[in-house]
Design a protein around this motif. Structure first.
Motif: not given
Lengths: 109, 109
Positions: A105-109, B64-66, B85, B87
């Motif tokens: 998640y950190l990587d994708k955002r 917002q968190d996708g 999504t 994700l």
DNA sequence: TTCCATAGTAACTTTTTGGGTACTATCTTA
DNA sequence: TAAGATAGTACCCAAAAAGTTACTATGGAA
């Protein structure tokens, strides 16, 4: 593809897991205990910023939920060791999965 | 056996995941959306006891968190559809694991 | 022309969770 | 004989999360 079913009861079981590991400090405490047995003071020093009160409180909850063991040595000054129970060990796959997902998640955002 | 590592950063990634799916309603909302696309009103009826305000708030955070998509149809009365999504779909293994663990936990106590 | 449906928002209150500071007991060591 | 170490507890306060109630816009149907 069953799993994560639609019924109310089943959904609640996800919430139960969330309740056991949720909160400000529990996953951090569990991380320490996955490394090995720890004394109260060791945990206190390892968890930067936690107060004694919060540490005690979170440890009590984990103990009541059957996730950790509390072993009191009858000596002075006191010595109390905390460790994971068998049930506690079974949380590892979940915490691992959450760890992996968090990184992704950190990587994708 | 790496995974669920000891470093501060890695531990935080578990907390990030917790933040995304934590809270009173999010896993319940996700359960509904794993079934399929849902309108606001459908979610409102499915989640027994949630208020419109809480539902809106939780949906906004997930958006917002996708994790979810919000598709507004420009018509009156309004129509808004929510869906996962890509994700969001990747959360399934975690929610499944938490579901399984919760059931096992209920069984053992 | 009034009512209904949908998907919200605004303002406020309650509940839950987390945190701060000070205090305790007891044996050992200096 | 006084200080130090450990593992707490008690009491109070702040912040965050959740909940309550009332309100809005707009086009179509009755």
């Amino acid at each position: 593809m069953e799993s994560f079913d639609t019924s109310e009861r089943l959904s609640c079981s996800v919430e139960i897991t969330l309740k056991v590991i949720g909160g400000r400090w529990k996953v951090l405490i569990l991380r320490e205990l996955f490394i090995g047995i720890k004394r109260f003071g060791e945990l206190h020093r390892a968890l930067h910023g936690i107060t004694q009160k919060m540490l005690t409180q979170q440890l009590r909850e984990l103990e009541q939920d059957g996730i950790i063991n509390r072993h009191v040595y009858l000596q002075v000054p006191p010595k109390v060791e905390y460790s994971l129970t068998e049930l506690g060990e079974t949380l590892k796959p979940i915490l691992d999965a959450m760890h992996e997902w968090g990184l992704m998640y950190l990587d994708k955002r």
